[in-house]
Design an enzyme around this catalytic site. Sequence first.
Site, PDB file in Angstrom:
ATOM      1  N   ASN A  41      42.512  41.333  31.492  1.00 52.69           N
ATOM      2  CA  ASN A  41      44.058  41.154  32.571  1.00 52.69           C
ATOM      3  C   ASN A  41      43.632  40.161  33.503  1.00 52.69           C
ATOM      4  O   ASN A  41      42.751  39.323  33.513  1.00 52.69           O
ATOM      5  CB  ASN A  41      44.183  42.646  33.131  1.00 52.69           C
ATOM      6  CG  ASN A  41      43.108  43.141  34.038  1.00 52.69           C
ATOM      7  OD1 ASN A  41      42.359  42.182  34.731  1.00 52.69           O
ATOM      8  ND2 ASN A  41      42.612  44.435  34.105  1.00 52.69           N
ATOM      9  N   ARG A  42      44.807  40.019  34.431  1.00 52.69           N
ATOM     10  CA  ARG A  42      44.736  38.749  35.592  1.00 52.69           C
ATOM     11  C   ARG A  42      43.534  38.827  36.392  1.00 52.69           C
ATOM     12  O   ARG A  42      42.808  37.816  36.375  1.00 52.69           O
ATOM     13  CB  ARG A  42      45.912  38.892  36.270  1.00 52.69           C
ATOM     14  CG  ARG A  42      46.055  37.652  37.262  1.00 52.69           C
ATOM     15  CD  ARG A  42      46.829  37.834  38.355  1.00 52.69           C
ATOM     16  NE  ARG A  42      48.235  38.426  37.852  1.00 52.69           N
ATOM     17  CZ  ARG A  42      49.381  37.658  37.790  1.00 52.69           C
ATOM     18  NH1 ARG A  42      49.443  36.535  38.043  1.00 52.69           N
ATOM     19  NH2 ARG A  42      50.490  38.075  37.485  1.00 52.69           N
ATOM     20  N   GLU A  49      40.714  40.380  35.758  1.00 58.15           N
ATOM     21  CA  GLU A  49      39.175  40.109  34.820  1.00 58.15           C
ATOM     22  C   GLU A  49      39.219  38.635  34.636  1.00 58.15           C
ATOM     23  O   GLU A  49      38.095  38.028  34.574  1.00 58.15           O
ATOM     24  CB  GLU A  49      39.269  40.901  33.704  1.00 58.15           C
ATOM     25  CG  GLU A  49      39.337  42.350  33.919  1.00 58.15           C
ATOM     26  CD  GLU A  49      39.577  43.466  32.862  1.00 58.15           C
ATOM     27  OE1 GLU A  49      39.429  44.580  32.769  1.00 58.15           O
ATOM     28  OE2 GLU A  49      40.199  42.934  31.878  1.00 58.15           O
ATOM     29  N   ASP A 104      44.900  50.223  27.319  1.00 61.23           N
ATOM     30  CA  ASP A 104      44.344  50.805  25.906  1.00 61.23           C
ATOM     31  C   ASP A 104      45.478  50.659  24.804  1.00 61.23           C
ATOM     32  O   ASP A 104      45.141  50.426  23.538  1.00 61.23           O
ATOM     33  CB  ASP A 104      43.789  52.283  26.075  1.00 61.23           C
ATOM     34  CG  ASP A 104      42.795  52.690  26.833  1.00 61.23           C
ATOM     35  OD1 ASP A 104      42.109  51.703  27.171  1.00 61.23           O
ATOM     36  OD2 ASP A 104      42.646  53.700  27.364  1.00 61.23           O
TER      37      ASP A 104
END
Length: 495
Positions: A208-209, A211, A278
Amino acid sequence: MEYLISTIENFGSPAILLVGDLMLDEFVYGDAERISPESPVPVLRVVKSEYRLGGAANVAMELATLGARVKIVGVIGNDRPGELVLQELGKLGIDSSGIVRVEGRPTICKRRYVGLAQHRHAQQMLRVDTEDSEPISSGVCAEIRRIIHDSLKSVDVLAVEDYGKGLFCDQLSDVIAAARKESIHVIVDPHPTADYRRYQGCSLLTPNRTEAEIASGVKITSDETMNLAADAILSITHADAVVITLDREGAFIKRRDGFAAKVPTRQRKVYDVTGAGDVVMAMLSMAMACNCELHKAVALCNVAGGLEVERFGVTPVTRHEIIDEIRKMMGCRREKILDRKSLKQQVEYLHSQGKSVVFTNGCFDLLHVGHITYLRESRELGDCLVVAVNSDASVQRLKGPLRPIISQQDRATMLASLEFVDYVTIFDEDTPEAVLEALRPDVLIKGGSTPVIIGQKFVESYGGSVRRLDLVEGFSTTDIVKKILELNGKEVERD
């Protein structure tokens, strides 16, 4: 967007090997109606508890719901939560033979305490985690690697779900290399870490952004910095591509060959972000296993993830729901008309989300303003309106050989075109009792002054309610038919 519908309809049942941190989610629901006299904290009076699969186990559930054949690899403790994880996986037909039980290490369990405002709307109050995130022992690590290597020859995709809970204690390069040697896609959902070297050689990364910022060292504030972050990740991992998920902004794709694209998504009313990542991982793994183009796969992820954030807790998203959502986005939701089995599944899902289902039935031959008013008022009595329509054969038995005037499919299509009608089904019986028994609606509606409402006793037997609505005076199909015949007679006389 028809191409997305065609893509998901052509999904087969690929074999996916999923490796990741297994978890169990426990939800404790209760009424939060007062503050403790001992300290200024709310008191939760427990109503019920339920267990759901979490972490990589939830990804496995999502994959199975989408139609994949799943084998899952990971570790659990020799405890009750571990038993529950195995039981739930078994119910879904997921191969859990790759799960290793480790003595002295608890199964990761996230216990959420949920208050029910006015006995209905769920709101998470507190989460309590039981876990050991220390790296697994070298012996267990070797066993996990052996299982993965032995399983590779029979799968289409290796999906790695890393939550940073100790399963991936060192580099995964040998596992990834072995999978790539077998021409198997390796998709990695990384955890927040500055060291992405452990994922070197994978096919696709899905941070994601936040991470992506941690891994690349680049603060993402624009398309330019996003491109720089993606390039840094590709340089570190030598991956074929990276997909950076951006919440309401959609996702950004960057391939090693230089291709870059931003895939937008429709903004949603976010109720709970739990499980959204997920769902994205599951959809990407499924799509890549079916050789779907990356751009199409990400577009499907946006739809599936969007559906998930509108729900409370983790609930799997089905192919049917994704297709139905795409049709709604296109403005042509043909999937309102369902057979009894499909409608039963949809109603069960709505009930699982705490939604109330309203049911009514009729012939609805020559749809008129009386019907429109009646159906609109019915819809106002719940969250979803289901209309059961008598088949042509059923109408003939009830009304005579000259009816219906409009065919069953055309009548169903007209009803489905109404905004306040959610689902339509056609039934061949003389009464709707069998449909009611299958759906078990919360509210049964009948119009007019019929002394006996068919199905009333059954609906009330399980706590449902029955309502009678007044019909609009001066409107009936019989009267309209008579008027048409009278006008036709006058035209004949004039000729």
